[in-house]
Scaffold this active site. Structure first.
Site, PDB file in Angstrom:
ATOM      1  N   ASP A  69      -0.883 -10.448   2.628  1.00  0.00           N
ATOM      2  CA  ASP A  69      -0.566  -9.284   2.926  1.00  0.00           C
ATOM      3  C   ASP A  69      -1.834  -8.569   3.389  1.00  0.00           C
ATOM      4  O   ASP A  69      -2.800  -8.348   2.846  1.00  0.00           O
ATOM      5  CB  ASP A  69      -0.083  -8.345   1.272  1.00  0.00           C
ATOM      6  N   HIS A  70      -1.369  -7.884   4.496  1.00  0.00           N
ATOM      7  CA  HIS A  70      -2.506  -7.008   5.248  1.00  0.00           C
ATOM      8  C   HIS A  70      -3.623  -7.718   5.717  1.00  0.00           C
ATOM      9  O   HIS A  70      -4.793  -7.409   5.432  1.00  0.00           O
ATOM     10  CB  HIS A  70      -2.815  -5.907   4.513  1.00  0.00           C
ATOM     11  N   HIS A 166       1.501   3.673   1.854  1.00  0.00           N
ATOM     12  CA  HIS A 166       0.867   3.253   0.531  1.00  0.00           C
ATOM     13  C   HIS A 166       0.654   4.022  -0.340  1.00  0.00           C
ATOM     14  O   HIS A 166       0.251   5.263  -0.296  1.00  0.00           O
ATOM     15  CB  HIS A 166      -0.301   2.419   1.001  1.00  0.00           C
ATOM     16  N   GLY A 167       0.919   3.656  -1.794  1.00  0.00           N
ATOM     17  CA  GLY A 167       0.346   4.417  -2.896  1.00  0.00           C
ATOM     18  C   GLY A 167       1.299   5.401  -3.621  1.00  0.00           C
ATOM     19  O   GLY A 167       2.379   5.196  -3.064  1.00  0.00           O
ATOM     20  N   ALA A 198       6.978   0.823   0.009  1.00  0.00           N
ATOM     21  CA  ALA A 198       8.175   1.237  -0.371  1.00  0.00           C
ATOM     22  C   ALA A 198       8.568   1.665  -1.991  1.00  0.00           C
ATOM     23  O   ALA A 198       9.538   1.652  -2.462  1.00  0.00           O
ATOM     24  CB  ALA A 198       9.287   0.011  -0.028  1.00  0.00           C
ATOM     25  N   ASN A 239       7.966  -4.392   0.554  1.00  0.00           N
ATOM     26  CA  ASN A 239       6.736  -4.673  -0.320  1.00  0.00           C
ATOM     27  C   ASN A 239       6.506  -3.503  -1.360  1.00  0.00           C
ATOM     28  O   ASN A 239       6.671  -2.243  -1.090  1.00  0.00           O
ATOM     29  CB  ASN A 239       5.637  -4.460   0.611  1.00  0.00           C
ATOM     30  N   ASP A 241       3.842  -2.651  -4.550  1.00  0.00           N
ATOM     31  CA  ASP A 241       2.467  -2.541  -5.163  1.00  0.00           C
ATOM     32  C   ASP A 241       2.485  -1.877  -6.118  1.00  0.00           C
ATOM     33  O   ASP A 241       2.375  -1.900  -7.492  1.00  0.00           O
ATOM     34  CB  ASP A 241       1.419  -2.700  -4.279  1.00  0.00           C
ATOM     35  N   THR A 242       2.511  -0.335  -5.766  1.00  0.00           N
ATOM     36  CA  THR A 242       1.998   0.716  -6.623  1.00  0.00           C
ATOM     37  C   THR A 242       3.077   0.965  -7.771  1.00  0.00           C
ATOM     38  O   THR A 242       2.730   1.186  -8.722  1.00  0.00           O
ATOM     39  CB  THR A 242       2.367   2.254  -5.877  1.00  0.00           C
TER      40      THR A 242
HETATM   41  P1  13P Z   1       3.420   0.543  -2.194  1.00  0.00           P
HETATM   42  O1  13P Z   1       2.189   1.232  -2.406  1.00  0.00           O
HETATM   43  O2  13P Z   1       4.665   1.684  -1.706  1.00  0.00           O
HETATM   44  O3  13P Z   1       3.900  -0.233  -3.457  1.00  0.00           O
HETATM   45  O4  13P Z   1       3.660  -0.517  -0.948  1.00  0.00           O
HETATM   46  C1  13P Z   1       2.932  -1.608  -0.915  1.00  0.00           C
HETATM   47  C2  13P Z   1       2.731  -2.166   0.337  1.00  0.00           C
HETATM   48  O5  13P Z   1       3.009  -2.080   1.372  1.00  0.00           O
HETATM   49  C3  13P Z   1       1.857  -3.568   0.135  1.00  0.00           C
HETATM   50  O6  13P Z   1       1.753  -4.201   1.256  1.00  0.00           O
HETATM   51  O1  G3H Z   2      -1.173  -2.731   0.973  1.00  0.00           O
HETATM   52  C1  G3H Z   2      -1.237  -2.937  -0.134  1.00  0.00           C
HETATM   53  C2  G3H Z   2      -1.454  -2.249  -1.224  1.00  0.00           C
HETATM   54  O2  G3H Z   2      -0.746  -1.453  -1.941  1.00  0.00           O
HETATM   55  C3  G3H Z   2      -3.219  -1.971  -1.450  1.00  0.00           C
HETATM   56  O3  G3H Z   2      -3.852  -3.161  -2.041  1.00  0.00           O
HETATM   57  O4  G3H Z   2      -5.546  -2.388  -3.147  1.00  0.00           O
HETATM   58  O5  G3H Z   2      -4.955  -4.871  -2.884  1.00  0.00           O
HETATM   59  O6  G3H Z   2      -5.775  -3.714  -0.965  1.00  0.00           O
HETATM   60  P1  G3H Z   2      -5.228  -3.504  -2.312  1.00  0.00           P
HETATM   61 ZN    ZN Z   3       1.606  -2.677   2.633  1.00  0.00          ZN
END
Ligand code: 13P
Ligand code: G3H
Ligand code: ZN
Length: 293
Positions: A69-70, A166-167, A198, A239, A241-242
């Site tokens: 990712d990224h 993000h976040g 998302a 995606n 993560d948060t």
């Molecule tokens: P969130 O921070 O909204 O979860 O997005 C995560 C993301 O885009 C990871 O690539």
């Molecule tokens: O883009 C994705 C994340 O939410 C940021 O992740 O802190 O592992 O770079 P990271």
């Molecule tokens: Zn992302």
């Protein structure tokens, strides 16, 4: 060609997050993409993380892929391709249009002969509140540019900027995505579209974390109805993560507050894993990927 569901890409940094995703995927009979960022690799190590995910993928009876990712440069992409990742993202969104095309093209030339698919990003992930029309145009994905980008790079999936970020602090006021833009991109681009940023930042998780000492005032995410609409307009990968981070943290806080005598990490991290798993299962329902494996 629009699908009626999307597959989630869930960021992991450790064993607990991976177990949360793989257990949820098995219970939901859902495909899942396990995503690691360069900073996850820095934290956990490429060999540790990639082997953990490969072990999970081999152990579960459902399709589970390992995604970078990224990816920020050619070097990290190339390491991940060599480590057996099934797909990689090259994020050249900080470059100008031609620079992004050149870098993405280079990654495609490395990855495709090895059977690894490539996601790229055009536009920048940023909230669009309080921005002028000109500022929005400079940040969000332009549909015609997206079509040209895909044609010239032969990329397999495209992350688009339509107002997510993000976040945990995505909007100060009302959550707003540019669905018209998404529709226009979908009409011109015929590869899977990806929605980053998302997470929904559910109120119940914020309340739980706050109850046990977190300071997350003003946190706000993407409403679930917006996610459904984005899927109906052609988003195929989402995606997250948060929301996993929040679920983990809220649970760890709760256990430490309620059980001050507890010192076995498994009694703290196990419930945190279960909390992340419930979040992932909820996403699989929301995205419509449950039952699709
Ligand atoms: P969130 O921070 O909204 O979860 O997005 C995560 C993301 O885009 C990871 O690539
Ligand atoms: O883009 C994705 C994340 O939410 C940021 O992740 O802190 O592992 O770079 P990271
Ligand atoms: Zn992302």
């Amino acid at each position: 060609m629009d699908k009626e569901y999307a597959v989630g890409a869930y960021n992991i940094n450790n064993l607990e997050a991976l177990l949360a995703v793989s257990e949820a995927a098995v219970e939901e009979k859902s495909p899942a993409i396990v995503a690691v960022t360069p900073s996850a690799i820095k934290y956990g190590g490429l060999a540790y993380l990639s082997n953990l995910v490969k072990t999970a993928a081999e152990s579960v009876p459902i399709p589970m892929s390992l995604h970078l990712d990224h990816g920020e440069d050619f070097e990290v992409v190339s390491k991940c391709v060599s480590a057996g990742f099934t797909s990689v993202m090259i994020d050249g969104s900080h470059l100008d249009f031609e620079g992004n095309i050149a870098l993405t093209r280079k990654v495609v030339e490395l990855a495709h002969p090895k059977g690894v698919s490539v996601e790229a990003e055009l536009g920048r992930l940023a909230g669009v509140e309080e921005k002028t029309v000109e500022e929005k145009e400079a940040i969000l994905t332009d549909p015609a540019a997206a079509a040209e980008f895909v044609k010239r790079t032969s990329v397999d999936a495209l992350a688009v900027a339509v107002g997510t970020s993000h976040g945990a602090y995505k909007f100060k006021g009302e959550a707003k995505l540019d669905f018209e833009r998404l529709k226009a991109i979908r009409e011109k681009v015929h590869i899977p579209l990806v929605l980053h940023g998302a997470s929904s930042v559910p109120a119940w998780i914020i309340e739980k974390a706050t109850k046990y000492g977190a300071e997350l005032g003003g946190a706000k995410g993407i409403p679930e109805e917006h996610i459904k609409k984005a899927i109906s307009l052609g988003i195929a990968k989402i995606n997250i993560d948060t929301d996993l981070r929040l679920a983990f943290t809220a649970t760890v806080r709760k256990i430490l507050a309620n059980s001050p005598k507890e010192y076995d990490p498994r009694k703290i991290l196990g419930p945190a894993k279960d909390a992340m798993k419930e979040v992932v299962k909820g996403k699989m329902h929301l995205f419509g990927s449950s039952g699709k494996a």
